[in-house]
Design a protein around this motif. Structure first.
Motif, PDB file in Angstrom:
ATOM      1  N   ARG A  61      48.682  36.671  45.477  1.00 41.64           N
ATOM      2  CA  ARG A  61      47.520  35.871  45.094  1.00 41.64           C
ATOM      3  C   ARG A  61      47.478  34.548  45.850  1.00 41.64           C
ATOM      4  N   GLN A  62      46.305  34.233  46.390  1.00 46.46           N
ATOM      5  CA  GLN A  62      46.116  32.998  47.159  1.00 46.46           C
ATOM      6  C   GLN A  62      44.934  32.225  46.592  1.00 46.46           C
ATOM      7  N   THR A  63      44.974  30.919  46.743  1.00 45.04           N
ATOM      8  CA  THR A  63      43.871  30.068  46.286  1.00 45.04           C
ATOM      9  C   THR A  63      43.507  29.089  47.380  1.00 45.04           C
ATOM     10  N   GLN A 108      35.601  43.272  44.566  1.00 38.73           N
ATOM     11  CA  GLN A 108      36.792  43.963  45.044  1.00 38.73           C
ATOM     12  C   GLN A 108      36.356  45.052  46.017  1.00 38.73           C
TER      13      GLN A 108
END
Length: 125
Positions: free
Chosen positions: A59-61, A109
């Motif tokens: 997970r990246q932000t 998605q």
């Protein structure tokens, strides 16, 4: 990790992209990770083709923090994967209270299926 330095947008690009926000002057960016040769600025500067890549998997932000409230009409995003078959999920949220709470705007998605190679030929699906 928090990052605040932005790459300046060349003046000739500003005139061609009238109506787009000048992020260099009006926002900061925070990112969870980035590869050395693919910094987050590469994804935010108009005309830049290199793009951003995460240094870590998972997970990246990427968070844009505007100096002043902004009215956004259009957000343009491009995701490109040419090497690895994988599933990607993207979530766009906004906060009107300085990041204490967030409202989800869109969630999408999709699957990446890079072209396969057979006998030196590229097959497109």
């Amino acid at each position: 990790m928090r990052k605040r330095q932005m790459t300046p947008i060349p003046l000739d690009l500003l005139s061609r992209n009238e109506g787009w926000l000048d992020l260099d002057r009006g926002a900061g960016v925070e990112v969870t990770s980035e590869q050395k040769n693919y910094p987050v600025e590469s994804a935010l500067v108009s005309g830049e083709m290199q793009g951003w890549r995460a240094a870590d998997s998972g997970r990246q932000t990427i968070r844009l923090v505007f100096d002043e409230p902004q009215r956004l009409i259009r957000i343009s995003l491009v995701f490109e994967e040419t090497e690895t078959q994988r599933t990607q999920e993207f979530v766009l949220r906004w906060s009107g209270d300085g990041g204490r709470s967030f409202r989800e705007i869109v969630r999408q998605q999709w699957n990446f299926s890079p072209p396969t190679h057979q006998r030196g030929r590229r097959l497109c699906g």
